[in-house]
Each structure stands twice: as C-alpha cells, then as structure tokens.
Write an enzyme that holds these catalytic residues in place. Structure first.
Site, PDB file in Angstrom:
ATOM      1  N   SER A   1       2.970   1.567   7.367  1.00 15.74           N
ATOM      2  CA  SER A   1       3.257   1.991   5.995  1.00 15.74           C
ATOM      3  C   SER A   1       2.302   3.108   5.604  1.00 15.74           C
ATOM      4  CB  SER A   1       3.085   0.824   5.026  1.00 15.74           C
ATOM      5  OG  SER A   1       3.092   1.258   3.676  1.00 15.74           O
TER       6      SER A   1
ATOM      7  N   TYR B   1      -0.897  -6.664   1.755  1.00 10.67           N
ATOM      8  CA  TYR B   1       0.129  -5.963   2.526  1.00 10.67           C
ATOM      9  C   TYR B   1      -0.445  -4.720   3.209  1.00 10.67           C
ATOM     10  CZ  TYR B   1       4.086  -2.926   3.521  1.00 10.67           C
ATOM     11  OH  TYR B   1       4.965  -2.073   4.138  1.00 10.67           O
TER      12      TYR B   1
END
Length: 284
Positions: free
Chosen positions: A176, A189
């Site tokens: 990400s 996350y």
C-alpha cells in the site's frame, strides 16, 4: 484524464465488505483484448472475489490463466467473479476460508494444484483494515486480526506455494502507499503493509537462485470494498479527491501492474514495488 465518478457517503458494517453493495460499482473490466500472455498458466489469488483481486482475476483470465480464488466469506461476490472468469473463456475454483490459518492456506494451494495440475503465479492480496484515530483504542483482537490476515496469511500462502513454484514463476504481494507515507488513522494496517514490503524484498533475495521472482504492488486510494467497509461515511464521500490526480483509482487500473509482474515482460524485476497511486510521489 478519466472522469472521477461521484462517490456518495456510505458504510458497511463488515470487513471485508461487499462489492455488490457499493455505489457506484467499482470498475474491474479490462480495457484491451487478451493476447495469451498467461496462456497455460495457473494463478492463485487471495481476496480474488472483489476489489483489486476481482480485477486481477478477470484480467489474468482474459490472458489465458486458470484462476484459484481464495475468499473469506463473500459468497455472492465470489460467485460473480467466478462467472466473470468463465466469461473470459477460462476456469475458476472458489476456495472459501481464512488465510490467517496455516492449515487452510496449505489446503488452498493443494486444492488449486489438484484442480489445475500445477501453480505458476501466487498473488497475495487479501487484507483487512480498520479506521482508528487513537492507537491506544485499538484492541488486541483487532491488531491480531489485521496481522493474521495481512502478514501471517502471506507467509502461510507463500510457504505452501513454494513447493509447487519453479524457475520463471512469480509471487506478487499487495502492499500500500501507506507503507511508504504512513497513515495516522490506519496505523496497524500501514504497519502490516510495511512488513509485506520487507517480506517481498527478502523473499526476492532468497529465491534468486530458484529463478522465482517476488515483487510488490502498492496501490494508492482505490475504490474497493475496503473503503465503505472501514471508513466513516463522511470520509467515504468524495473518496480519492485528495490524490494528485483528483480522484480515486479503479481496480482495473491497478490490475495491469499485476499482469506485468506476472509475465516474462518483467523478467528483470524482482524485489521491486510498483506504485499505481494517482501521482503520489513516495520513496520506493
């Protein structure tokens, strides 16, 4: 520049959330005819039922691959993706379960090999994320759930797949943009995505002698079930407008990075990260 669709406020009380409940529907459709880049290949894609995973499944199928689709519990979305793969003239195997459990990960790989006679490409893509403004309010269960899905699952799937992969095969991991720029409301996350970036680089070095390439894709703001499933409605409204391109990306715009890394066109790439993120400049 593609038009940015209006994204209204919305929320789903589930993670992973459901693609069929999203407004507007994410755009997963490939843009170009297939030319057989993956003809005869077998790909196993975790989180293949929706979002980026669905777009990758459909694109790989268009290029000739047969697809094992691992998903947690989204039966309706998974069945739709299976039908989309078959529409492309290929085959799909749906495999339901939790990749955070080593026994299931091993079974998922074995089921794919049994169904299709081998394995050439592993796409570790399944993940979960939860929105939180305060680290002290993230309970232990959430942290463990996030790491089980986003880190342990990638380890377990890769361990099981390595028995079947050989020279010329590929592992592609989803990271990400948050692994590179950080995110104050997605601390757990973002940490898992940083771990996967390091995992990919380390495994790329470990597997050099076997000729197996390991690379990463680090998407930016992409319109997938992640967003209504994890963010408050007011944060979902207009999602992606702060990206340099002024809009959220669509899953099909990310899937092409996975296709490149899955084929011999990326033969000189290993340990690398591609950044389909709408123009955000980050360290690679």
């Amino acid at each position: 520049m593609p038009h940015a669709p209006d994204i209204p406020a919305q929320h789903q009380d589930a993670m992973p959330a459901d693609e069929h409940r999203m407004d507007p529907a994410p755009d997963y459709e490939p843009r170009f005819p297939g030319v057989g880049k993956l003809q005869g290949k077998v790909a196993l894609i975790t989180g293949g039922d929706s979002g980026i995973g669905r777009a990758v499944s459909v694109l790989f199928a268009r290029e000739g691959a047969r697809i094992g689709i691992v998903y947690l519990r989204e039966d309706r979305d998974a069945e739709t993706t299976r039908q989309l793969v078959e529409r492309e003239g290929s085959e799909a195997l749906l495999i339901k379960g939790d990749i955070g459990e080593k026994g299931f990960a091993t079974k998922a790989v074995a089921s794919t090999v049994e169904a299709f006679g081998g394995l050439d490409i592993l796409v570790n893509n399944a993940a979960q994320q939860y929105f939180s403004n305060d680290l002290t309010e993230i309970d232990e269960q959430q942290i463990r759930r996030t790491f089980d899905s986003n880190v342990m699952g990638y380890f377990f799937m890769t361990q099981a797949a390595l028995e079947h992969l050989s020279e010329g095969d590929a592992i592609i991991n989803t990271a990400s943009v948050n692994a590179f720029k950080g995110n104050p409301v997605l601390v757990d996350y973002s940490s898992t995505r940083g771990a996967i970036t390091a995992f990919s680089r380390s495994m790329a070095l470990q597997l050099l002698d076997r000729g197996i390439r390991v690379n990463c894709v680090a998407p930016g703001p992409i319109w997938t079930p992640f967003i209504p499933g994890s963010m408050p409605p007011d944060k979902v409204e207009g999602f992606g407008a702060n990206a340099p391109m002024g809009r959220a990306g669509q899953p099909w715009e990310v899937a092409t990075s996975y296709l490149f890394l899955a084929t011999q066109e990326s033969n000189y790439f290993t340990g690398q990260t591609l950044h389909p993120n709408g123009g955000k400049i980050v360290g690679s």
